[in-house]
Motif scaffolding. Structure first.
Motif, PDB file in Angstrom:
ATOM      1  N   VAL B 252       0.871  -1.244  -0.064  1.00 39.11           N
ATOM      2  CA  VAL B 252      -0.228   0.025   0.015  1.00 39.11           C
ATOM      3  C   VAL B 252       1.244   1.360  -0.504  1.00 39.11           C
ATOM      4  O   VAL B 252       1.201   1.100   0.775  1.00 39.11           O
ATOM      5  CB  VAL B 252      -1.079   0.221   1.055  1.00 39.11           C
ATOM      6  N   ILE B 253       0.614   1.729  -0.977  1.00 32.79           N
ATOM      7  CA  ILE B 253       1.768   3.257  -1.220  1.00 32.79           C
ATOM      8  C   ILE B 253       1.254   4.623  -1.376  1.00 32.79           C
ATOM      9  O   ILE B 253       0.027   4.501  -1.397  1.00 32.79           O
ATOM     10  CB  ILE B 253       2.624   3.055  -2.640  1.00 32.79           C
ATOM     11  N   VAL B 387      -6.892   4.803   3.237  1.00 33.26           N
ATOM     12  CA  VAL B 387      -5.626   3.821   3.823  1.00 33.26           C
ATOM     13  C   VAL B 387      -5.860   2.398   4.122  1.00 33.26           C
ATOM     14  O   VAL B 387      -5.016   2.026   4.639  1.00 33.26           O
ATOM     15  CB  VAL B 387      -4.508   4.888   4.992  1.00 33.26           C
ATOM     16  N   ASP B 388      -6.443   2.819   5.610  1.00 34.21           N
ATOM     17  CA  ASP B 388      -7.510   1.504   6.337  1.00 34.21           C
ATOM     18  C   ASP B 388      -7.297   0.180   5.484  1.00 34.21           C
ATOM     19  O   ASP B 388      -7.598  -0.716   5.509  1.00 34.21           O
ATOM     20  CB  ASP B 388      -7.366   1.403   7.808  1.00 34.21           C
ATOM     21  N   GLU B 395      -2.581  -8.973   3.211  1.00 37.21           N
ATOM     22  CA  GLU B 395      -2.141 -10.179   4.414  1.00 37.21           C
ATOM     23  C   GLU B 395      -1.129 -10.294   5.173  1.00 37.21           C
ATOM     24  O   GLU B 395      -0.838 -10.247   6.075  1.00 37.21           O
ATOM     25  CB  GLU B 395      -2.262 -11.727   4.079  1.00 37.21           C
ATOM     26  N   ASP B 396       0.199  -9.634   3.910  1.00 37.20           N
ATOM     27  CA  ASP B 396       1.680  -9.983   4.251  1.00 37.20           C
ATOM     28  C   ASP B 396       2.699  -8.748   3.148  1.00 37.20           C
ATOM     29  O   ASP B 396       2.434  -9.222   2.110  1.00 37.20           O
ATOM     30  CB  ASP B 396       2.188 -11.480   3.960  1.00 37.20           C
ATOM     31  N   GLY B 397       1.858  -7.185   3.788  1.00 37.28           N
ATOM     32  CA  GLY B 397       3.201  -6.376   2.794  1.00 37.28           C
ATOM     33  C   GLY B 397       3.498  -5.453   3.404  1.00 37.28           C
ATOM     34  O   GLY B 397       3.966  -5.518   5.478  1.00 37.28           O
ATOM     35  N   GLY B 428      -3.637  -7.954   7.154  1.00 34.38           N
ATOM     36  CA  GLY B 428      -4.882  -6.306   7.200  1.00 34.38           C
ATOM     37  C   GLY B 428      -4.213  -5.115   8.234  1.00 34.38           C
ATOM     38  O   GLY B 428      -5.092  -4.101   8.310  1.00 34.38           O
ATOM     39  N   VAL B 429      -3.184  -5.421   8.663  1.00 34.60           N
ATOM     40  CA  VAL B 429      -3.361  -4.454   9.869  1.00 34.60           C
ATOM     41  C   VAL B 429      -1.953  -3.975   9.881  1.00 34.60           C
ATOM     42  O   VAL B 429      -0.652  -4.709   9.941  1.00 34.60           O
ATOM     43  CB  VAL B 429      -3.491  -4.286  11.581  1.00 34.60           C
TER      44      VAL B 429
END
Lengths: 476, 501
Positions: B252-253, B387-388, B395-397, B428-429
């Motif tokens: 997520v940029i 953004v949230d 999942e993994d980022g 997701g967080v």
């Protein structure tokens, strides 16, 4: 903004500015610039020009009353046409100095005994004109019309002549003429699947050999007849002088003594202080600046229109001699002003430093081999042409990223066997210095990436072990 | 609203134009234009609360550009007199004549309606050059002191760049325009030192440059006060953050990082002069070749990129460009497909595109107008989330905030970017910061992997003041509005490993 008077002479500007000055000390820098250029793409003219301009910078210094005292500076610059403009400029600089806080880089203005030697101050500015490119334009036109093997040409030729006059209230009257020229020639084959490039730094357009360069470009495009897939990875790499220049020019720009002493630089030592005294190159390399080095002569006195962490307006006119960055592979000194040198010594730092010159030399005394010799003695490795878009990734290690450009060649058993893809690389110039395994004969070269700002370099071709080609690029 | 600079308007602009254009016509020029440019710029910088650099400069000059016998000619000078304007017209024609052997293509300019005696100004409130240096420095000192007071901050830097640009343009078609633009960029950074290891980490404010006056510096829009308060804590977390494990991640940029990716991989790639090879020797060409127009899948269907010259916040916003072309807005990528380029009058005519979209700019009187990047923006999804919301789909980022290092190849394929902050995303967080991160991709792979674009709440108005192009080198300002966006499977590097340390 002058709308009526003709240009006053630079000397008159200097004298009238100093005569108008009322504060403690004053520095006046006048630079008359004359430029001419040609640019081309797709084997046709794109832009051109003939330009004349003048910039004047006034540094006013004034004692700060009250508090801890000290000296403040006011620095303003502008294009100035006549004496009325410069008298107003002095007033603005002085108002800024009087309203300012003590300058951290304050030092007594340079005296004649400390100043470098300039050329005859009474002489006028030296011009250039588009006529200097008559032969270049004629030869380029011939190259375009010939269009051998479907080649297309792209490039730029420029001549800039700066005549700088520096006068101070301490009696300095210095003049320096600095010609700066370049010729960049880029050729692509008919479908743009291959590209070759040569760049030259010239003191005068008459040095340009357009037809000779075109023949060399054609030879390099011929190397691209065979295309070889090669993955990213660490490769033994032969770099022409322009590539190592691009890496080291940036390293020198980052070699600020203050930042190193304060622990926020790749030149900082673990535990405190700078890395001066550390061996950075395993080979006995000398890296230095010298305003008198043949072919890349630069101003033999400091010309500083704005203070930074590495230089000070108070040092204007200071004599510049050879400044050793590396000697025998060992880091010898960093960049700093006279004021910072005094502060640093008082704080107990042991960092030697000096005011940098606008040129750079890397050499290994006694090295005689050429780039072609290095290629001939390579069993398997890469030969680069130039680098592009170099930026800092991590200032702690001075890690840079950038790309190869306009021709990467695979060398096997001493012969170029074909062209490979371009690469993105990630490397620190400090690590590259330590992994140079062979050095050739130094020659004048054009640092392509920094050519807008820095053209006076003498560098050797080098062999570097395990250069980190991080990924491949499709760019051709 | 100060408007067009009065002192500039007082210059004998019409007389200069008459002299230059008349002389150029007499010498047979097919097109002639005079520009008079006045620029004031200032750079103030503090190093650890001490003023390190204070430099103010004024640059005033005039230039004549002609097309003569199908070839360009250009000459620039300093003295604002009718005699000098006429002399420059003569020199411009002489330059065209010397260059004629190189001109294998005749210059043709796209048509444009005449805009006579018109004026425009960017919407600034306080001309930064009416504020005293002492007040400016005091503002920087105050912000620096607040930053330095934070735990773990060992060193601070603060700077502000200001510029005011006045341009008069008049051409042989009858257009004459007078414009004033003001812009500035404040910036602060904090550094934490670890003398034992020789390590250090820095963090910089995200307040972008803006086409605004001094009022911007302390505005809520810039948000400097909030950033100064939050950076020490964020920096302390970054210092202790684990080093990233290299590999492929969903990203997520944030717009504060993605704007520069838009600039490099879309903005520059869709300049038509570059596409056609007229910038090849220096800034390069582009993979987005003209044969791809109208059908090339530049990115995912979520990608909508526009070019414009007339947003009220834009660093590249003008009333008319430096060839007298009126400001416009247009699509560059729509639904993921390449649908437009940025053009000047010569490039538009060369490809029969009709009217130029007004992308011509010169950074001073001494330089030739070139096709330059306008405000190029990635549009938010009107129904897009926060953004949230985007993070919740990972999942993994990694979540990327703020720009830092940037580099891209000469056809705009391969790029590598770093940032100010990187956060691990787990389930997701957000799960704390990471360090030593860079992302690397090929432009089309990257934009095609964009799964979702954030909504208007994620929109960030970024920009650059000194975008470089051409020879001799010129700089230009451009803004890039960008929402946050979600990308799948992007290559992440560990920069310490890349350095071989």
């Amino acid at each position: 903004m002058s709308t009526s008077s003709p240009l006053s002479s630079p000397q008159e500007i200097v004298e009238r500015a100093l005569a108008a000055a009322t504060t403690e000390g004053t520095v006046v820098i006048v630079t008359d610039r004359s430029e001419a250029n040609l640019r081309w793409g797709n084997s046709s003219l794109t832009t051109n020009g003939e330009m004349g301009s003048r910039s004047v910078t006034v540094v006013a210094t004034a004692a700060v009353s009250g508090g801890a005292g000290g000296t403040a500076s006011g620095v303003v610059g502008r294009t100035v046409v006549d004496v009325a403009d410069v008298v107003a400029l002095v007033a603005v600089a002085e108002a800024a100095a009087r309203a300012g806080d003590p300058a951290t880089d304050a030092a007594p203005l340079v005296t004649p005994a400390e100043a470098g030697a300039g050329s005859d101050f009474t002489l006028g500015p030296e011009p250039t004109s588009i006529g200097a490119f008559d032969a270049v334009a004629r030869d380029l036109g011939e190259v375009f019309r010939a269009g051998g093997a479907g080649r297309q040409h792209f490039g730029f030729a420029e001549q800039v002549v700066d005549t700088t006059y520096l006068g101070t209230s301490t009696g300095l009257r210095l003049r320096h003429v600095q010609p700066t020229g370049r010729l960049e020639m880029n050729a692509k084959n008919a479908d743009w699947s291959a590209s070759s490039y040569l760049g030259f730094t010239l003191r005068d357009p008459s040095e340009a050999d357009v037809l000779g360069a075109d023949a060399e470009l054609a030879k390099r495009l011929g190397w691209a007849a065979r295309s070889i897939d090669l993955p990213a990875g660490r490769y033994e790499t032969v770099m022409p002088p322009t590539c190592i220049a691009d890496l080291l020019v940036y390293a020198v720009w980052e070699a600020e003594a203050k930042a190193a002493d304060e622990g926020r630089s790749a030149f900082s030592r673990k535990g405190g202080g700078s890395r001066v005294g550390d061996r950075l190159a395993r080979l006995p390399l000398d890296l230095y600046a010298d305003p008198h080095h043949p072919g890349i002569e630069a101003a033999p006195f400091a010309v500083v229109p704005a203070s930074t962490g590495a230089e000070s307006v108070f040092d204007n006119g200071l004599a510049l001699g050879r400044h050793d960055w590396l000697r025998g592979g060992v880091l010898t000194s960093l960049a700093g002003s006279r004021a910072y040198a005094a502060r640093s010594a008082a704080a107990g730092h042991q960092t030697p430093m000096g005011v940098a010159t606008d040129n750079l030399v890397l050499e290994q005394p006694g090295a005689t081999v050429s780039l072609e010799d290095l290629v001939a003695s390579t069993s398997r490795g890469l030969l680069l042409s130039t680098m592009w878009y170099i930026r800092t990734v991590d200032p702690q290690t001075l890690l840079q990223t950038g790309l190869t450009r306009d021709g990467v060649y695979l060398v096997e058993d001493g012969e170029v066997v074909g062209t490979v893809t371009n690469f993105r690389w990630n490397e620190s110039p400090l690590d590259v210095l330590d992994r140079i395994t062979e050095v050739g004969r130094s020659e004048r070269c054009y640092p392509r990436e920094w050519g807008d700002y820095f053209t006076r370099a003498v560098m050797p071709p080098v062999r570097v072990a395990d250069f980190n080609m991080s990924s491949t690029s499709q760019a051709r | 609203m100060p408007g067009v600079h009065e002192e500039f308007l007082a210059l004998p602009l019409s007389a200069l134009a008459d002299a230059a254009l008349t002389r150029a016509r007499e010498l047979g020029a097919e097109y002639a234009a005079l520009r008079v440019v006045s620029q004031r710029s200032q750079y103030l910088a503090l190093s650890d609360l001490e003023l390190e650099t204070s430099s103010t400069s004024d640059d005033v000059g005039l230039a004549v550009r002609v097309v003569h016998d199908g070839s360009w000619g250009f000459a620039a000078g300093l003295v604002l007199t009718a005699q000098e304007a006429a002399r420059l017209a003569e020199r411009a024609v002489a330059v065209a004549q010397v260059s004629r052997p190189l001109s294998t293509e005749r210059v043709v300019l796209a048509d444009e309606p005449v805009h006579a005696d018109v004026q425009w100004s960017s919407p600034y409130e306080i001309d930064p050059f009416t504020v005293s240096d002492r007040d400016k420095v005091a503002t920087l000192v105050d912000l620096s002191e607040r930053l330095a007071a934070g735990d773990g901050v060992d060193f601070t830097r603060a700077s502000v760049q200001s510029a005011r640009e006045n341009v008069f343009y008049a051409d042989s078609f009858g257009t004459s325009t007078t414009q004033t633009r003001v812009r500035l960029q404040p910036s602060l950074s904090a550094t934490a030192l670890d003398r034992a290891t020789g390590g250090f980490e820095s963090m910089r404010t995200l307040a972008p440059p803006a086409a605004a006056g001094w009022e911007y510096v302390l505005s809520a829009q810039a948000g400097l006060a909030d950033e100064v308060a939050s950076i020490p804590g964020l920096l302390a977390e970054k210092v202790k953050a684990p080093s990233v494990r290299a590999g492929d991640y969903d990203l997520v940029i944030d717009g504060s990082n993605l704007f520069l990716t838009v600039h490099e991989s879309v903005g520059h790639a869709t300049e038509l002069d570059r596409v056609l090879g007229y910038e090849a020797a220096y800034a390069g060409t582009s993979f987005a070749t003209f044969d791809k127009l109208g059908h090339f899948a530049y990115g995912s269907p979520a990608m909508h990129v526009t070019g414009d010259r007339n947003t009220d916040w834009g660093l590249a916003s003008v009333g008319w460009d430096d060839e007298g072309v009126e400001a416009q807005s247009w699509d560059i990528v729509k639904g993921g497909v390449l649908v437009g380029y940025q053009t000047d009058r010569a490039m538009a005519a060369l490809k029969d595109l009709g009217r130029s979209n007004g992308s011509s700019y010169a950074d001073s009187a001494r330089h030739v107008p070139l096709q330059r990047m306008v405000n190029v923006s990635l549009q938010p999804d009107p129904q897009g989330g926060t953004v949230d919301d985007l993070v919740s789909r990972v999942e993994d980022g990694i979540y990327v905030v703020g720009d830092n290092s940037w580099s891209i190849d000469m056809q705009r394929y391969n790029f590598q970017f770093t940032g100010q902050r990187f956060y691990r995303i787990e389930g997701g967080v957000l799960a704390g910061q990471l360090r030593d991160v860079a992302y690397q991709a090929t432009t089309t792979d990257f934009w095609r992997s964009m799964e979702a674009v954030g909504g208007p709440s994620t929109f960030y108005r970024g920009g650059v003041l000194n975008c470089g192009k051409a020879q001799p080198g010129q700089v230009s300002p451009a803004s890039h509005g960008t929402p946050a966006a979600l990308f799948r499977g992007v290559r992440i590097l560990n920069t310490v490993q890349e350095a071989g340390h």
